[in-house]
Motif scaffolding. Structure first.
Motif, PDB file in Angstrom:
ATOM      1  N   ALA A 120      76.732  55.675  23.792  1.00 49.09           N
ATOM      2  CA  ALA A 120      76.420  54.611  22.543  1.00 49.09           C
ATOM      3  C   ALA A 120      75.972  53.516  23.405  1.00 49.09           C
ATOM      4  O   ALA A 120      74.992  52.856  22.967  1.00 49.09           O
ATOM      5  CB  ALA A 120      77.341  54.701  21.711  1.00 49.09           C
ATOM      6  N   HIS A 121      76.850  53.194  24.414  1.00 47.66           N
ATOM      7  CA  HIS A 121      76.376  51.731  25.489  1.00 47.66           C
ATOM      8  C   HIS A 121      75.275  51.877  25.781  1.00 47.66           C
ATOM      9  O   HIS A 121      74.150  50.850  25.610  1.00 47.66           O
ATOM     10  CB  HIS A 121      77.557  51.443  26.318  1.00 47.66           C
ATOM     11  CG  HIS A 121      77.416  50.255  27.104  1.00 47.66           C
ATOM     12  ND1 HIS A 121      76.523  50.124  27.884  1.00 47.66           N
ATOM     13  CD2 HIS A 121      78.090  48.827  26.674  1.00 47.66           C
ATOM     14  CE1 HIS A 121      76.616  48.581  28.551  1.00 47.66           C
ATOM     15  NE2 HIS A 121      77.471  48.110  27.660  1.00 47.66           N
ATOM     16  N   GLU A 122      75.006  52.920  26.624  1.00 47.35           N
ATOM     17  CA  GLU A 122      73.527  53.266  27.043  1.00 47.35           C
ATOM     18  C   GLU A 122      72.732  53.445  25.894  1.00 47.35           C
ATOM     19  O   GLU A 122      71.489  52.625  26.331  1.00 47.35           O
ATOM     20  CB  GLU A 122      73.432  54.561  27.987  1.00 47.35           C
ATOM     21  CG  GLU A 122      74.363  54.587  29.140  1.00 47.35           C
ATOM     22  CD  GLU A 122      74.565  55.819  30.006  1.00 47.35           C
ATOM     23  OE1 GLU A 122      73.953  56.869  29.518  1.00 47.35           O
ATOM     24  OE2 GLU A 122      75.599  55.951  30.675  1.00 47.35           O
ATOM     25  N   ALA A 142      71.505  49.859  24.851  1.00 48.83           N
ATOM     26  CA  ALA A 142      70.805  49.106  25.707  1.00 48.83           C
ATOM     27  C   ALA A 142      69.311  49.599  25.613  1.00 48.83           C
ATOM     28  O   ALA A 142      68.209  48.830  25.642  1.00 48.83           O
ATOM     29  CB  ALA A 142      71.352  49.171  27.253  1.00 48.83           C
ATOM     30  N   ALA A 143      69.090  51.198  25.541  1.00 53.68           N
ATOM     31  CA  ALA A 143      67.723  51.587  25.667  1.00 53.68           C
ATOM     32  C   ALA A 143      66.965  51.238  24.208  1.00 53.68           C
ATOM     33  O   ALA A 143      65.698  51.092  24.509  1.00 53.68           O
ATOM     34  CB  ALA A 143      67.916  53.109  25.749  1.00 53.68           C
ATOM     35  N   LEU A 144      67.706  51.142  23.358  1.00 51.11           N
ATOM     36  CA  LEU A 144      66.923  51.070  22.102  1.00 51.11           C
ATOM     37  C   LEU A 144      66.273  49.609  22.171  1.00 51.11           C
ATOM     38  O   LEU A 144      65.076  49.511  21.592  1.00 51.11           O
ATOM     39  CB  LEU A 144      67.850  51.062  20.857  1.00 51.11           C
ATOM     40  CG  LEU A 144      68.223  52.641  20.500  1.00 51.11           C
ATOM     41  CD1 LEU A 144      69.251  52.684  19.448  1.00 51.11           C
ATOM     42  CD2 LEU A 144      67.061  53.312  20.094  1.00 51.11           C
ATOM     43  N   VAL A 145      67.210  48.626  22.593  1.00 48.14           N
ATOM     44  CA  VAL A 145      66.577  47.106  22.772  1.00 48.14           C
ATOM     45  C   VAL A 145      65.394  47.292  23.713  1.00 48.14           C
ATOM     46  O   VAL A 145      64.401  46.541  23.427  1.00 48.14           O
ATOM     47  CB  VAL A 145      67.663  46.226  22.930  1.00 48.14           C
ATOM     48  CG1 VAL A 145      67.138  44.831  23.304  1.00 48.14           C
ATOM     49  CG2 VAL A 145      68.850  46.033  21.715  1.00 48.14           C
ATOM     50  N   ALA A 153      77.517  50.638  20.942  1.00 47.06           N
ATOM     51  CA  ALA A 153      75.940  50.633  20.825  1.00 47.06           C
ATOM     52  C   ALA A 153      75.781  49.112  20.955  1.00 47.06           C
ATOM     53  O   ALA A 153      74.725  48.739  21.480  1.00 47.06           O
ATOM     54  CB  ALA A 153      75.662  51.251  19.687  1.00 47.06           C
ATOM     55  N   PHE A 154      76.608  48.384  20.063  1.00 49.32           N
ATOM     56  CA  PHE A 154      76.188  46.712  19.851  1.00 49.32           C
ATOM     57  C   PHE A 154      76.235  46.083  21.486  1.00 49.32           C
ATOM     58  O   PHE A 154      75.418  45.322  21.849  1.00 49.32           O
ATOM     59  CB  PHE A 154      76.954  45.943  19.073  1.00 49.32           C
ATOM     60  CG  PHE A 154      76.605  46.269  17.565  1.00 49.32           C
ATOM     61  CD1 PHE A 154      75.381  46.609  17.335  1.00 49.32           C
ATOM     62  CD2 PHE A 154      77.664  46.016  16.549  1.00 49.32           C
ATOM     63  CE1 PHE A 154      75.007  46.724  15.612  1.00 49.32           C
ATOM     64  CE2 PHE A 154      77.152  45.957  15.202  1.00 49.32           C
ATOM     65  CZ  PHE A 154      76.051  46.275  14.769  1.00 49.32           C
ATOM     66  N   LYS A 155      77.220  46.417  22.242  1.00 48.85           N
ATOM     67  CA  LYS A 155      77.560  45.715  23.375  1.00 48.85           C
ATOM     68  C   LYS A 155      76.573  46.283  24.379  1.00 48.85           C
ATOM     69  O   LYS A 155      76.002  45.485  25.259  1.00 48.85           O
ATOM     70  CB  LYS A 155      78.877  46.220  23.828  1.00 48.85           C
ATOM     71  CG  LYS A 155      80.045  45.842  23.150  1.00 48.85           C
ATOM     72  CD  LYS A 155      81.484  46.157  23.603  1.00 48.85           C
ATOM     73  CE  LYS A 155      82.662  45.300  22.927  1.00 48.85           C
ATOM     74  NZ  LYS A 155      83.823  45.767  23.341  1.00 48.85           N
ATOM     75  N   GLY A 156      76.094  47.468  24.270  1.00 45.23           N
ATOM     76  CA  GLY A 156      74.856  48.061  25.268  1.00 45.23           C
ATOM     77  C   GLY A 156      73.734  47.369  24.803  1.00 45.23           C
ATOM     78  O   GLY A 156      72.879  46.690  25.630  1.00 45.23           O
ATOM     79  N   PRO A 182      70.383  59.212  26.512  1.00 43.33           N
ATOM     80  CA  PRO A 182      70.141  57.886  25.672  1.00 43.33           C
ATOM     81  C   PRO A 182      68.596  57.275  25.811  1.00 43.33           C
ATOM     82  O   PRO A 182      68.012  57.231  24.957  1.00 43.33           O
ATOM     83  CB  PRO A 182      71.033  57.044  26.213  1.00 43.33           C
ATOM     84  CG  PRO A 182      72.498  57.774  26.485  1.00 43.33           C
ATOM     85  CD  PRO A 182      71.710  59.114  26.963  1.00 43.33           C
ATOM     86  N   ARG A 183      68.312  57.354  26.909  1.00 42.65           N
ATOM     87  CA  ARG A 183      66.846  57.013  27.182  1.00 42.65           C
ATOM     88  C   ARG A 183      65.777  57.708  26.798  1.00 42.65           C
ATOM     89  O   ARG A 183      64.937  57.203  25.793  1.00 42.65           O
ATOM     90  CB  ARG A 183      66.596  56.476  28.802  1.00 42.65           C
ATOM     91  CG  ARG A 183      67.391  55.333  29.235  1.00 42.65           C
ATOM     92  CD  ARG A 183      66.915  54.761  30.506  1.00 42.65           C
ATOM     93  NE  ARG A 183      67.589  53.609  31.060  1.00 42.65           N
ATOM     94  CZ  ARG A 183      67.376  52.506  30.372  1.00 42.65           C
ATOM     95  NH1 ARG A 183      66.845  52.279  29.355  1.00 42.65           N
ATOM     96  NH2 ARG A 183      68.318  51.445  30.982  1.00 42.65           N
TER      97      ARG A 183
END
Length: 178
Positions: free
Chosen positions: A22-24, A27-30, A48-51, A157-158
């Motif tokens: 979720a963290h990865e 970050a990838a979504l942003v 997910a938010f922290k990522g 994730p990416r």
């Protein structure tokens, strides 16, 4: 230009592997241009938010929480925007309807309901990671004959974020109630 919303769904009682994924993913979504939308609580949602906030492309407003309660203080500390619905699980309708694409990690019965709702509303669904839960079980499946596509994945994730971007750009218009 309005930036699209990607909903990340999964359990509040996530495994360490699911939290990493979720963290990865956040970050990838942003990185690819999304704002991240979740149910705003702990577990997968918080990770997910922290990522998202760890991304070099993060901007204030990139993490949006759709809360089940009326209490903004229940939101993840990494949420930029907390929308208090007071609707308990019914808030999932707002969460899914607001998203251009839905990305599921593991998940229990709440995630299963969100996946079904995303299917009903015609949202692209991407299963991320191979951890235990509904997302992994349903990956590559069709929920019923209403749609011709499948639940995508499982993807890392990416690649999931890049696929989400392309699916959001080509998604059909949502059903109209007018």
């Amino acid at each position: 230009m309005r930036r699209p919303l990607a909903a990340v769904i999964g359990s509040t009682r996530a495994t360490p592997d699911q939290l990493t994924i979720a963290h990865e993913l956040g970050a990838a979504l942003v990185e690819v241009g999304f704002r991240v939308l979740t149910g705003g609580l702990g577990g997968v949602m918080d990770a997910a938010f922290k990522g998202a906030r760890s991304s070099g492309r993060y901007q204030s407003g990139d993490t949006v929480a759709i809360l089940p309660s009326y209490l903004a203080e229940q939101a993840s500390e990494a949420a930029d925007v907390a929308i208090c619905t007071g609707m308990n699980h019914a808030r999932n309708t707002i969460l899914i309807a607001s998203a251009s694409v839905v990305l599921a990690i593991g998940g229990r019965s709440g995630t299963l309901g969100e996946i079904a709702l995303a299917w009903e509303l015609g949202r692209p669904i991407i299963c991320v990671g191979n951890s235990e839960g509904w997302a992994t079980r349903l990956s590559g499946e069709s929920l019923d004959d209403r749609r011709t596509d499948l639940l995508h994945g499982p993807l890392a994730p990416r690649p999931a974020a890049h696929l989400a971007w392309s699916l959001a750009a080509s998604a059909p218009a949502p059903p109209s109630f007018t």
